[in-house]
Motif scaffolding. Structure first.
Motif, PDB file in Angstrom:
ATOM      1  N   LEU A 291      32.939 -41.387  76.583  1.00  0.00           N
ATOM      2  CA  LEU A 291      33.751 -42.118  76.755  1.00  0.00           C
ATOM      3  C   LEU A 291      33.874 -42.743  75.006  1.00  0.00           C
ATOM      4  N   TYR A 294      34.983 -40.748  72.605  1.00  0.00           N
ATOM      5  CA  TYR A 294      35.934 -41.037  72.615  1.00  0.00           C
ATOM      6  C   TYR A 294      36.672 -42.135  72.348  1.00  0.00           C
ATOM      7  N   HIS A 295      36.198 -43.496  72.421  1.00  0.00           N
ATOM      8  CA  HIS A 295      36.717 -44.589  71.640  1.00  0.00           C
ATOM      9  C   HIS A 295      36.487 -44.243  70.663  1.00  0.00           C
ATOM     10  N   PHE A 327      37.249 -34.405  77.354  1.00  0.00           N
ATOM     11  CA  PHE A 327      36.934 -34.857  78.517  1.00  0.00           C
ATOM     12  C   PHE A 327      37.160 -33.397  79.241  1.00  0.00           C
ATOM     13  N   LYS A 379      35.224 -42.662  87.871  1.00  0.00           N
ATOM     14  CA  LYS A 379      34.854 -43.126  86.375  1.00  0.00           C
ATOM     15  C   LYS A 379      36.766 -42.729  85.365  1.00  0.00           C
ATOM     16  N   MET A 380      36.673 -41.000  85.266  1.00  0.00           N
ATOM     17  CA  MET A 380      37.432 -40.452  84.393  1.00  0.00           C
ATOM     18  C   MET A 380      39.141 -40.744  84.943  1.00  0.00           C
ATOM     19  N   SER A 382      40.469 -43.570  85.910  1.00  0.00           N
ATOM     20  CA  SER A 382      40.505 -44.995  85.492  1.00  0.00           C
ATOM     21  C   SER A 382      41.033 -44.532  84.160  1.00  0.00           C
ATOM     22  N   THR A 383      40.766 -43.258  83.237  1.00  0.00           N
ATOM     23  CA  THR A 383      40.586 -43.504  81.987  1.00  0.00           C
ATOM     24  C   THR A 383      42.863 -43.197  81.426  1.00  0.00           C
ATOM     25  N   GLN A 385      44.235 -40.065  81.049  1.00  0.00           N
ATOM     26  CA  GLN A 385      44.395 -39.681  80.517  1.00  0.00           C
ATOM     27  C   GLN A 385      45.306 -38.244  81.041  1.00  0.00           C
TER      28      GLN A 385
END
Length: 465
Positions: A291, A294-295, A327, A379-380, A382-383, A385
């Protein structure tokens, strides 16, 4: 620069340590340890070592000399690592022999300090069983998965390299006295273990709670060599760091936990075997790093967002190029691993003979695996994407896939080996799987496209268990 040493790595006789104690004391606590007494039966410790304890370079060159390997020049920096070149094992050993001869003559040699790293020996020579990983390190999701699948399938990245170079995270390292590895934390923030077949290593560790002290004020670049003078204005916290150190002897294995930055020096001519790995105890470290990267990848190209037709796709491609997966790769990995754990769970609890073993040992581990993956899926999710990700995994089709069934059986045999269970009792049973397909897939849905689907899938699996 003088280091503040505040901790010493514990040394434990591996023959007297139970698997449960290793998990509780070192995996769960994320603490390093040196294990002794676990390499006596390794073929590498006989074939690769001379009677005087030095590496048997002639043997290695004769039998494995044609392999192409990555070799680091310990005297040349390239970005955040040492400069690497490719050569054959024989070429590397010839240069090592020249260095040794120059040192024996007492002259000031002009030879470069070369360090062979990341040799995929086990994958390249599967019939030559140089070693067997101790059971403490066998719950290895990363290499277990890569034995049957690739992590990233973009033809523009991994597939252009040869198959061996993309295959696994099991390595052999070889280097003369004085070779070293700069300060770093391991790939994916995985665990690692390193076994000295011969030679000695000096390790310097920084606990994860202090990792920020080796970064610059912008948290973009880290210290390369902890023994070099650095600009204190760039690394303002470095003098506050409290390090752990240890010396790893021949025939000792060191466990390196997730997120511990470390620098390593070979005190003698050394050959070691090294694996990177992760499982349910440190999978959160993998996602957190992915994560964060990625950012960073997104931020780097933010200025072209408005003119890019597939900005998110570009971010994911760049992430895969930088991190080895994106991801979607990680998500597919987790879906397959979850489904394989469910297959194992159903198989183990299908009759009383297996139940007595599994209920006390493997079943709790499988349930822990599923819950660990579910936490990451939340957690994924909540992104945000996932609307146009293109990921869709049909569980019924997966059930019919021979590769997946081989993966399930490989996982079953691995857990059976950890708990000393016979192979006969651990392989997947076709009749059990057919029953599971009828009952479970109708109940949970047969297609997984998003982390939300995966959370629901695992909920159903846990209810039926």
């Amino acid at each position: 620069m003088g280091l503040k040493i505040g901790g010493e790595v514990e040394k434990v006789d591996g023959k007297l340590l139970s698997y449960a104690d290793f998990v509780e004391k070192y995996l769960v606590q994320n603490q390093p340890v040196i294990l002794t007494g676990l390499m006596d039966h390794w073929r590498a410790c006989k074939d690769w070592v001379l009677d005087n304890g030095d590496p048997n370079l002639r043997f290695l060159s004769t039998y494995f000399g044609n392999s192409r390997v990555q070799v680091a020049d310990c005297g040349m920096r390239e970005f955040t690592d040492q400069k690497r070149t490719e050569m054959s094992v024989s070429e590397f050993i010839d240069q090592w022999a020249q260095l040794s001869a120059a040192r024996k003559d007492g002259g000031s040699d002009g030879n470069s300090l070369l360090y062979l790293k990341d040799w995929h020996f086990a994958k390249e020579y599967p019939d030559y069983v140089a070693y067997s990983p101790p059971k403490f390190f066998c719950d290895d999701w990363l290499n277990l998965y890569l034995d049957k699948y690739t992590m990233h399938n973009d033809p523009d990245t991994c597939q252009k390299r040869n198959e061996i170079m993309c295959s696994d995270y099991r390595f052999v390292y070889m280097g003369a006295k004085g070779t070293w590895t700069p300060l770093h934390a391991d790939v994916f923030r995985s665990y690692s273990w390193s076994a000295n077949v011969c030679g000695r290593k000096q390790w310097y560790f920084l606990p994860p709670s202090q990792y920020h002290l080796v970064f610059d004020r912008h948290m973009k670049s880290s210290v390369y060599n902890i023994f070099e003078e650095v600009y204190k204005s760039n690394f303002t916290g470095l003098e506050e760091a409290i390090w752990w150190e240890c010396t790893q002897e021949k025939n000792e294995i060191i466990f390196v936990p997730s997120g511990w930055y470390h620098q390593v020096h070979n005190l003698e001519d050394t050959v070691s075997i090294n694996h990177n790995w992760f499982n349910g105890h440190n999978i959160s470290w993998v996602w957190d790093l992915l994560l964060r990267e990625y950012h960073e990848a997104r931020e780097y190209i933010e200025d072209i967002k408005d003119i890019c037709d597939d900005f998110e796709g570009l971010c994911q491609r760049n992430l895969a190029a930088n991190a080895g997966m994106n991801f979607y790769d990680f998500f597919v990995f987790m879906v397959r691993f979850s489904f394989a754990n469910l297959v194992l769970l159903c198989n183990l609890t299908s009759d009383t003979e297996k139940l007595s073993w599994s209920s006390s040992q493997v079943v709790p581990l499988v349930i822990f695996n599923l819950k660990s993956i579910q936490c990451i899926a939340l957690k994924m999710e909540s992104t945000g994407q996932w609307k146009n990700s293109g990921v869709s995994i049909d569980l019924r089709e997966t059930m019919e896939d021979q590769t997946f069934m081989e993966f399930c059986n490989l996982m079953a045999r691995t857990y059976g080996a950890i708990y000393e269970q016979s192979e006969k009792k651990s392989d997947a049973d076709k009749a059990v799987l057919e029953d599971m397909e009828l009952s479970f897939l109708d109940f949970s849905g047969s297609r997984i496209c998003t982390p939300e689907d995966l959370v629901t899938f695992i909920d159903c699996a846990l209810k039926l268990s």
